[in-house]
Design an enzyme around this catalytic site. Structure first.
Site, short mmCIF file in Angstrom:
data_model
loop_
_atom_site.label_atom_id
_atom_site.label_comp_id
_atom_site.label_asym_id
_atom_site.label_seq_id
_atom_site.Cartn_x
_atom_site.Cartn_y
_atom_site.Cartn_z
N TYR A 83 -43.95 -26.36 -6.28
CA TYR A 83 -42.69 -25.81 -7.16
C TYR A 83 -42.62 -24.24 -7.26
CZ TYR A 83 -39.55 -25.24 -11.20
OH TYR A 83 -38.08 -24.88 -11.90
N LYS A 87 -40.43 -21.25 -5.76
CA LYS A 87 -39.68 -20.27 -6.72
C LYS A 87 -39.90 -18.76 -6.40
CE LYS A 87 -37.00 -23.02 -9.33
NZ LYS A 87 -35.75 -23.17 -9.21
N THR A 117 -32.72 -31.72 -20.10
CA THR A 117 -32.37 -31.90 -18.48
C THR A 117 -33.31 -33.13 -17.90
OG1 THR A 117 -33.95 -30.35 -17.50
CG2 THR A 117 -31.70 -29.66 -18.42
N1 NAP Z 1 -35.78 -28.04 -17.00
C1 NAP Z 1 -36.65 -27.27 -17.12
O1 NAP Z 1 -37.54 -27.17 -18.03
C2 NAP Z 1 -36.43 -25.82 -16.02
C3 NAP Z 1 -37.05 -24.64 -16.28
C4 NAP Z 1 -37.18 -23.47 -15.76
C5 NAP Z 1 -36.13 -23.51 -14.54
N2 NAP Z 1 -35.39 -24.52 -14.33
C6 NAP Z 1 -34.52 -24.80 -13.24
O2 NAP Z 1 -33.24 -25.31 -13.82
C7 NAP Z 1 -32.54 -25.67 -12.54
C8 NAP Z 1 -31.53 -26.93 -13.03
O3 NAP Z 1 -32.74 -27.96 -13.29
P1 NAP Z 1 -32.65 -28.99 -14.45
O4 NAP Z 1 -33.63 -28.76 -15.70
O5 NAP Z 1 -31.18 -29.14 -14.98
O6 NAP Z 1 -32.87 -30.31 -13.72
P2 NAP Z 1 -32.27 -31.91 -13.30
O7 NAP Z 1 -31.59 -32.08 -14.72
O8 NAP Z 1 -33.08 -32.63 -12.53
O9 NAP Z 1 -30.98 -31.08 -12.34
C9 NAP Z 1 -31.41 -30.71 -11.11
C10 NAP Z 1 -29.76 -30.53 -10.57
O10 NAP Z 1 -30.18 -30.20 -9.21
C11 NAP Z 1 -29.41 -30.99 -8.27
N3 NAP Z 1 -30.08 -31.26 -7.08
C12 NAP Z 1 -31.25 -31.91 -6.68
N4 NAP Z 1 -31.43 -32.03 -5.71
C13 NAP Z 1 -30.33 -31.62 -4.89
C14 NAP Z 1 -30.19 -31.61 -3.61
N5 NAP Z 1 -30.89 -32.02 -2.51
N6 NAP Z 1 -29.03 -31.19 -3.14
C15 NAP Z 1 -28.00 -30.79 -4.02
N7 NAP Z 1 -28.17 -30.85 -5.50
C16 NAP Z 1 -29.56 -31.21 -5.77
C17 NAP Z 1 -29.10 -32.35 -9.20
O11 NAP Z 1 -28.01 -32.89 -8.55
P3 NAP Z 1 -27.89 -34.45 -8.73
O12 NAP Z 1 -27.72 -34.71 -10.25
O13 NAP Z 1 -26.37 -34.65 -8.07
O14 NAP Z 1 -28.99 -34.96 -8.23
C18 NAP Z 1 -29.18 -31.61 -10.56
O15 NAP Z 1 -27.69 -31.11 -10.75
C19 NAP Z 1 -33.57 -26.02 -11.41
O16 NAP Z 1 -33.44 -25.09 -10.35
C20 NAP Z 1 -34.72 -25.73 -12.38
O17 NAP Z 1 -35.95 -25.25 -11.25
C21 NAP Z 1 -35.43 -25.88 -15.11
#
Ligand code: NAP
Length: 202
Positions: A83, A87, A117
């Site tokens: 991961y 990034k 999330t």
């Molecule tokens: N949560 C944290 O602690 C955190 C911290 C730092 C950064 N982030 C970043 O925030 C962003 C959103 O993550 P989140 O926390 O909201 O996680 P999440 O709830 O797991 O959401 C992930 C999103 O990515 C989409 N996705 C995954 N695989 C995909 C693919 N192959 N094609 C198209 N869409 C895909 C999913 O779509 P579906 O629902 O349709 O599968 C979902 O909308 C990510 O880039 C993550 O790295 C998160």
């Protein structure tokens, strides 16, 4: 998707690159290395393909690319080697584009852990499968979706290049430069409460 959006709305002003998948496994415990390909495909190449398609439209409107990255684009993290690498790749790509493109604004967002999330639940484990719901709690330092979204919108309006959420994460690159050992210890301490118990490791 880009063609569909342009057909429906006439143009594209903002491209939000949010899709992401994570992992939770020590590198030496990984039995299925395809997780490294999957993570790179979504977190890095997903951004490359979306930007490539949307760029002509964004240029026309002097639009914005908003990449939801992570502070792990600036530093590594135990259990997240693939991961963090994805990034880092994303950051290198966006830094380069920023110098190539004068007419498109690029914002790299680096949030802390976000509560509410499914990233953790969807994270890939040692065998390449999603780890699913776990008892691992987010620390009390994790940020809410509301705080995160508001900070992102503020940075978009100000056309900033990078935003770390919360602000104190801006210290990470400095600590990495002047006190890397201290930073490693700090991260390990913060992760301690979230580390799987030794019995669950092979
Ligand atoms: N949560 C944290 O602690 C955190 C911290 C730092 C950064 N982030 C970043 O925030 C962003 C959103 O993550 P989140 O926390 O909201 O996680 P999440 O709830 O797991 O959401 C992930 C999103 O990515 C989409 N996705 C995954 N695989 C995909 C693919 N192959 N094609 C198209 N869409 C895909 C999913 O779509 P579906 O629902 O349709 O599968 C979902 O909308 C990510 O880039 C993550 O790295 C998160």
């Amino acid at each position: 998707m880009v063609e569909k959006a342009v057909k429906q709305h006439g143009s594209i002003d903002y491209l939000i690159l949010n899709a992401g998948i994570s992992m939770w496994s020590r590198f030496e415990d990984v039995t299925d290395t395809s997780i490294f390909h999957k993570i790179m495909d979504v977190n890095y190449l997903g951004a490359v393909h979306c930007i490539h398609s949307a760029l002509p439209h964004l240029k026309k409107n002097r639009g914005s690319i908003v990449a939801i990255s992570s502070i792990q684009g600036k530093m590594g993290m135990p259990f997240h080697s693939g991961y963090a690498a994805s990034k880092h790749a994303l950051h290198g790509f966006l830094d380069s584009l920023r110098m190539e493109l004068n007419d498109v604004h690029i914002l790299t967002v680096m949030p802390h852990w976000i509560s509410g999330t499914s990233l953790r639940e969807n994270a890939l484990g040692t065998d390449g499968q999603k780890i699913g719901l776990s008892k691992r709690r987010h620390t009390k330092e994790s940020i809410s979706l509301d705080v995160c979204s508001k900070a992102i919108i503020k940075a978009m309006i100000r056309r900033k290049s990078e935003v770390a959420i919360p602000f104190k994460l801006n210290l990470v690159p400095w600590l990495k430069l002047i006190a890397p050992g201290f930073l490693r210890k700090l991260v390990l301490r913060k992760l301690k409460s979230q580390v799987p118990p030794p019995s669950s490791r092979p």
